[in-house]
Motif scaffolding. Structure first.
Motif, PDB file in Angstrom:
ATOM      1  N   ASP A  87      13.355 -20.061  -0.028  1.00  0.00           N
ATOM      2  CA  ASP A  87      14.398 -20.550  -0.880  1.00  0.00           C
ATOM      3  C   ASP A  87      14.494 -20.103  -2.585  1.00  0.00           C
ATOM      4  O   ASP A  87      14.394 -18.587  -3.023  1.00  0.00           O
ATOM      5  N   GLU A  88      15.618 -20.770  -3.132  1.00  0.00           N
ATOM      6  CA  GLU A  88      15.989 -20.379  -4.139  1.00  0.00           C
ATOM      7  C   GLU A  88      15.107 -20.326  -5.503  1.00  0.00           C
ATOM      8  O   GLU A  88      15.364 -19.279  -5.898  1.00  0.00           O
ATOM      9  N   GLU A  89      14.582 -21.429  -5.448  1.00  0.00           N
ATOM     10  CA  GLU A  89      13.247 -21.593  -6.319  1.00  0.00           C
ATOM     11  C   GLU A  89      12.653 -20.491  -6.022  1.00  0.00           C
ATOM     12  O   GLU A  89      11.909 -20.402  -7.534  1.00  0.00           O
ATOM     13  N   VAL A  90      12.344 -20.310  -5.060  1.00  0.00           N
ATOM     14  CA  VAL A  90      11.111 -18.775  -4.969  1.00  0.00           C
ATOM     15  C   VAL A  90      12.156 -17.643  -6.084  1.00  0.00           C
ATOM     16  O   VAL A  90      10.875 -16.671  -6.573  1.00  0.00           O
ATOM     17  N   ILE A  91      12.641 -17.729  -4.855  1.00  0.00           N
ATOM     18  CA  ILE A  91      13.314 -16.044  -5.772  1.00  0.00           C
ATOM     19  C   ILE A  91      13.615 -15.944  -7.468  1.00  0.00           C
ATOM     20  O   ILE A  91      13.447 -14.878  -8.015  1.00  0.00           O
ATOM     21  N   VAL A  92      14.030 -17.336  -7.333  1.00  0.00           N
ATOM     22  CA  VAL A  92      14.515 -17.802  -8.894  1.00  0.00           C
ATOM     23  C   VAL A  92      13.247 -17.348  -9.788  1.00  0.00           C
ATOM     24  O   VAL A  92      12.975 -17.086 -10.957  1.00  0.00           O
ATOM     25  N   SER A  93      11.597 -18.037  -9.031  1.00  0.00           N
ATOM     26  CA  SER A  93      10.478 -17.725 -10.056  1.00  0.00           C
ATOM     27  C   SER A  93      10.015 -16.368  -9.713  1.00  0.00           C
ATOM     28  O   SER A  93       9.751 -15.695 -11.288  1.00  0.00           O
ATOM     29  N   SER A  94      10.173 -15.261  -8.570  1.00  0.00           N
ATOM     30  CA  SER A  94      10.138 -14.013  -8.756  1.00  0.00           C
ATOM     31  C   SER A  94      10.858 -13.349  -9.184  1.00  0.00           C
ATOM     32  O   SER A  94      10.044 -12.217 -10.181  1.00  0.00           O
ATOM     33  N   TRP A  95      11.642 -13.833  -9.832  1.00  0.00           N
ATOM     34  CA  TRP A  95      12.950 -12.335 -11.186  1.00  0.00           C
ATOM     35  C   TRP A  95      12.402 -13.178 -12.265  1.00  0.00           C
ATOM     36  O   TRP A  95      12.476 -12.267 -13.239  1.00  0.00           O
ATOM     37  N   LYS A  96      12.201 -14.304 -12.080  1.00  0.00           N
ATOM     38  CA  LYS A  96      11.531 -14.398 -14.085  1.00  0.00           C
ATOM     39  C   LYS A  96      10.382 -13.936 -14.305  1.00  0.00           C
ATOM     40  O   LYS A  96       9.508 -13.734 -15.550  1.00  0.00           O
ATOM     41  N   ARG A  97       8.941 -13.161 -13.723  1.00  0.00           N
ATOM     42  CA  ARG A  97       7.673 -12.894 -13.101  1.00  0.00           C
ATOM     43  C   ARG A  97       8.088 -11.787 -13.697  1.00  0.00           C
ATOM     44  O   ARG A  97       7.615 -11.267 -14.064  1.00  0.00           O
ATOM     45  N   CYS A  98       9.358 -10.758 -12.774  1.00  0.00           N
ATOM     46  CA  CYS A  98       9.966  -9.404 -13.498  1.00  0.00           C
ATOM     47  C   CYS A  98      10.649  -9.051 -14.551  1.00  0.00           C
ATOM     48  O   CYS A  98      10.454  -7.893 -14.957  1.00  0.00           O
ATOM     49  N   LEU A  99      11.653 -10.126 -14.405  1.00  0.00           N
ATOM     50  CA  LEU A  99      12.077  -9.812 -15.377  1.00  0.00           C
ATOM     51  C   LEU A  99      12.078  -9.359 -17.013  1.00  0.00           C
ATOM     52  O   LEU A  99      12.262  -8.798 -17.789  1.00  0.00           O
TER      53      LEU A  99
END
Length: 124
Positions: free
Chosen positions: A82-94
């Protein structure tokens, strides 16, 4: 990734991590004061490169483990997340990637200084 870049928390956390990464340089500057300097001074350039590698690995592994955990919970092994999982993943690594980039720029500047002058600052 664009949604993750719009979040201000990413930049705040990245700046805090970058300041933490600059601690070896600050310690090197303090210990270069002649009255405080001892012969047991450590090589801060190597510590800075280790912090860069550590931040990159933490960012990469944390985002990958988060995606794997979501896939395991939802049993979604083959389909797109899902898009929210991908965005949350980016927020964790950025934040880790941005801090890594800022410290990398500083480390490359120190290496360029060493190449031109022949010694690292604070170790002269």
């Amino acid at each position: 990734m664009k949604k993750a870049l719009k979040d201000k928390k990413v930049y705040i956390i990245a700046s805090i991590l970058a300041v933490i990464g600059y601690i070896p340089l600050a310690i090197g500057g303090i210990l270069s004061i002649p009255s405080l300097n001892s012969d047991g001074f450590f090589g801060y350039p190597y510590v800075i490169w280790a912090i860069i590698a550590l931040y990159f690995l933490i960012g990469f592994i944390w985002s990958d483990l988060y995606k794997a955990n979501v896939r395991r919970k939802t049993k979604n092994w083959d389909n797109k997340l899902d898009e929210e999982v991908i965005v949350s993943s980016w927020k964790r690594c950025l934040p880790f990637y941005f801090a890594c980039l800022v410290i990398l720029i500083m480390a490359l500047t120190l290496e360029l200084y060493h190449l031109i002058v022949g010694f690292y600052p604070f170790l002269g």
